[in-house]
Design an enzyme around this catalytic site. Structure first.
Site, PDB file in Angstrom:
ATOM      1  N   ASP A  87       0.403  -1.162  -0.169  1.00 13.37           N
ATOM      2  CA  ASP A  87      -0.266  -0.757  -0.357  1.00 13.37           C
ATOM      3  C   ASP A  87       0.840   1.327  -0.710  1.00 13.37           C
ATOM      4  OD1 ASP A  87      -2.565   1.688   0.172  1.00 13.37           O
ATOM      5  OD2 ASP A  87      -1.728   1.935   2.361  1.00 13.37           O
ATOM      6  N   GLU A  97       0.368  -0.978  -4.797  1.00 14.96           N
ATOM      7  CA  GLU A  97      -0.287   0.586  -5.218  1.00 14.96           C
ATOM      8  C   GLU A  97       0.446   1.693  -4.822  1.00 14.96           C
ATOM      9  OE1 GLU A  97      -3.373   3.314  -3.652  1.00 14.96           O
ATOM     10  OE2 GLU A  97      -2.073   2.076  -2.305  1.00 14.96           O
TER      11      GLU A  97
HETATM   12  C1  GLC Z   1      -4.220   3.383  -0.456  1.00  7.34           C
HETATM   13  C2  GLC Z   1      -5.394   3.072  -0.472  1.00  7.34           C
HETATM   14  C3  GLC Z   1      -6.310   3.836   0.309  1.00  7.34           C
HETATM   15  C4  GLC Z   1      -5.455   4.300   1.704  1.00  7.34           C
HETATM   16  C5  GLC Z   1      -4.244   4.830   0.977  1.00  7.34           C
HETATM   17  C6  GLC Z   1      -3.648   5.312   2.648  1.00  7.34           C
HETATM   18  O1  GLC Z   1      -3.656   4.806  -0.789  1.00  7.34           O
HETATM   19  O2  GLC Z   1      -5.592   2.188  -1.510  1.00  7.34           O
HETATM   20  O3  GLC Z   1      -7.380   3.537   0.400  1.00  7.34           O
HETATM   21  O4  GLC Z   1      -6.275   5.959   2.224  1.00  7.34           O
HETATM   22  O5  GLC Z   1      -3.876   4.111   0.625  1.00  7.34           O
HETATM   23  O6  GLC Z   1      -3.125   4.195   4.063  1.00  7.34           O
END
Ligand code: GLC
Length: 629
Positions: free
Chosen positions: A264, A306
């Protein structure tokens, strides 16, 4: 440990040590205690290997023997919240037959490790990475679920929230109590001098509900780096102890049977003054080191980045130069997702074609995650340069898209809402479910049969594209049933200020039952998607190693994509308009599609020497038949 298993470890150690050493040296090589930390990381890996259950060691052997397992055309992903889909982890076991009948082989369960009490950013604020959120079950339940899924041919993916921990995490608690060791796990400053210097070039992720990137904690009289919400403390990866702790967690999760970790917010993992503190080279080294070290202990595990960043910054997460095929195996194709929505609003595919043509190819051992919707908002990541080269103004086009999808634009079919209006940049992101953004909600409200038909076609068009582009497609829970925006979050005081909950509905099992009746609306959507899934699985030329180039079709409403590999050559045509459109025969011929063309979607053959007509929002997956290719 048996002699053979020790030998396997030695072989992998020898194979991966150079890939371990290179990024770690770049990260920590300047430190006097580098060797000590390196030994510590290798000890963590040896422990991870020793603790790896037998069944997972077998899985490792399978994966090593078949390294392209996640690139095959039969891979279909699904993403959901455990509570909203099935109540608990045990509940998910009961839903395996549903997933199987849809054709799912990859399941991403949204954050499920123990979070702080709400608000917790949908679970992205973890207190304990070794415990499951008690409302969802236990670590044993997670392990059992992973095993059950695996026996049913489904690989389990969960989130690894690696950029930050919750404020309630024991490390933060010790830091707040004044423990210097743990204060060094985070990034903090005694006054605003340095934070102000950083703020000059930083962006704001949640300008509405969490402006700025630092939070003052009077207990320790420090400004703490909190990129997201004030309760999410950014970890300090300059400290090798932090890297070691997170590595240990990565291997712990792999040993529970997790096959894919969604890493993430990886773009934010390293800070550098004078930059936006995203996509720094060191963020890549961290990922490369996680990968190389986990390959030794658990090569069945793969990493998914991500990184919701501009296209030129995105491709490096799949590995570049000496790190080619040595970073993450998967990454979200945010740009493709944005371009799909942009083309759908304008009915014009020129910007999408141009933008995709600018994107570099990805390494052969990697794959995109292609998707239409996820749990987050849609940010209009369309660069000014791309827009300008197509004769558009970036700022006006992005404003048009926000107006269109929030339903403000005249004749818009969408029913979404704006998220995080940033007055400094003019950006307005969009929330809303796929079905509501694609026109289903408005059509039902206005009881307009024709609009309803078009909305269903749009839903199928978008799926037809994520299934044929280069990658592993990810269906967002409920999209297969056309679930509409859910406004129930407004009644929940701890969710109400975050309208991303409108597109995180509860699964509607009654609708899932209705889906069996293919004459009804839900059935039409479900069967349509199911049909696309089956067709994709049988089209081996969709393997992620096949190149993908966007091509001009000489019709601005029809998107063209060629997939090419020794497995075959396909021409994908997709009509983004509400009217019948034609691709001229000379263009099809120029692209070297000749003779009889077989459509893998409807099973029909077309004559390649005629113009190709497409119904409103129709998709064709064409392949030349016979010798004429
Ligand atoms: C990523 C997640 C999002 C979250 C962020 C912080 O972008 O998809 O939902 O707010 O990380 O963890």
């Amino acid at each position: 440990m048996a002699a053979m298993e020790k030998e396997i470890f030695r072989i992998r150690f020898k194979q991966y040590f150079p890939d371990v050493f290179r990024p770690l040296k770049l990260l920590y090589g300047h430190r006097e205690d580098f060797q000590k930390h390196l030994r510590n990381f290798l000890t963590i890996v040896a422990k991870g290997y020793a603790q790896r259950p037998k069944e997972l060691r077998l899985l490792d052997l399978h994966r090593v023997a078949e390294p392209d397992w996640f690139q095959k055309s039969d891979m279909i992903g699904y993403v959901c919240y455990v509570d909203r889909f099935a109540g608990t982890l045990q509940g998910v076991v009961g839903k395996i037959p549903y997933l199987k009948s849809l054709g799912i082989t990859y399941l991403h369960l949204m954050p499920l490790l123990n979070p702080r009490p709400r608000p917790n950013d949908g679970g992205y604020a973890v207190i304990d990475y070794r415990e499951v959120n008690p409302e969802l079950g236990s670590m044993t339940d997670l392990k059992n679920l992973a095993t059950e899924l695996h026996h049913n041919g489904i690989s389990l993916c969960i989130d690894m929230v690696c950029n930050h921990t919750a404020r309630e995490h024991p490390w933060v608690q010790k830091a707040l109590a004044g423990d210097q060791k743990y204060q060094n796990y985070y990034i903090m400053f005694p006054d605003r001098t340095v934070p102000d210097q950083y703020e000059r070039t930083l962006l704001e992720i949640f300008p509405d509900f969490s402006p700025g990137n630092f939070t003052y904690y009077p207990e320790i009289e420090r400004w703490v780096w909190t990129t997201f919400n004030d309760y999410q403390w950014d970890l300090n990866y300059q400290n090798p102890l932090v890297f070691g702790e997170m590595l240990d967690i990565v291997l712990f999760l792999a040993n529970q049977g997790i096959e894919i970790l969604r890493m993430d917010a990886v773009a934010f993992m390293w800070k550098r003054l004078g930059t936006d503190c995203q996509n720094q080279p060191e963020a890549h080294y961290i990922l490369q080191a996680f990968r190389a070290l986990s390959r030794i202990a658990a090569p069945g595990l793969i990493l998914k980045a991500e990184a919701i960043v501009p296209p030129d910054k995105l491709v490096p997460y799949l590995g570049q130069k000496e790190a080619t095929n040595k970073e993450c195996e998967l990454a979200y194709h945010n740009s493709f997702m944005v371009q799909l929505w942009s083309s759908l609003a304008s009915g014009d595919v020129t910007l999408m074609t141009h933008a995709l043509q600018q994107m570099p190819e990805i390494p052969t051992g990697t794959s995109w995650i292609t998707y239409i919707r996820c749990h987050d908002d849609i940010g209009w990541a369309i660069s000014d340069e791309d827009a300008e080269s197509m004769g558009l103004s970036g700022i006006l086009h992005r404003a048009f898209l926000s107006d269109f999808y929030s339903g403000r634009f005249p004749k818009s079919f969408a029913r979404g809402a704006t998220f995080q209006h940033n007055p400094k940049t003019g950006d307005r992101r969009i929330s809303g479910t796929l079905a509501s953004l694609a026109g289903l909600e408005l059509a039902l409200e206005t009881e307009n049969w024709q609009a309803l038909d078009l909305a269903v076609r749009r839903i199928l068009l978008l799926h037809g594209l994520i299934f044929s582009f280069r990658g592993l497609p990810l269906i967002y829970m409920g999209d297969e049933l056309g679930l509409l925006n859910d406004t129930s979050y407004l009644d929940h005081p701890l969710l109400a200020d975050d309208n991303r909950w409108m597109h995180r509905p509860f699964m509607d099992w009654e609708k899932a039952n209705e889906a069996r009746d293919w004459t009804g609306l839900t059935g039409r959507i479900y069967k349509g998607i199911n049909h696309l899934i089956r067709a994709r699985k049988q089209t081996h030329a969709f393997h992620a190693q096949a190149l993908a180039f966007a091509v001009w079709t000489h019709n601005i409403h029809v998107f063209g994509l060629i997939r090419e590999s020794p497995r075959g050559r396909l021409l994908i045509l997709a009509n983004f308009s509400e009217n019948v459109q034609t691709v001229p025969r000379y263009r099809i011929h120029d692209m070297k599609f000749k003779g009889q063309l077989h459509d893998h979607l409807d099973g029909q053959n077309y004559d390649g020497s005629s113009d190709m007509a497409l119904e409103p929002y129709q998709t064709l997956w064409l392949e030349s038949m016979g010798k004429n290719q």
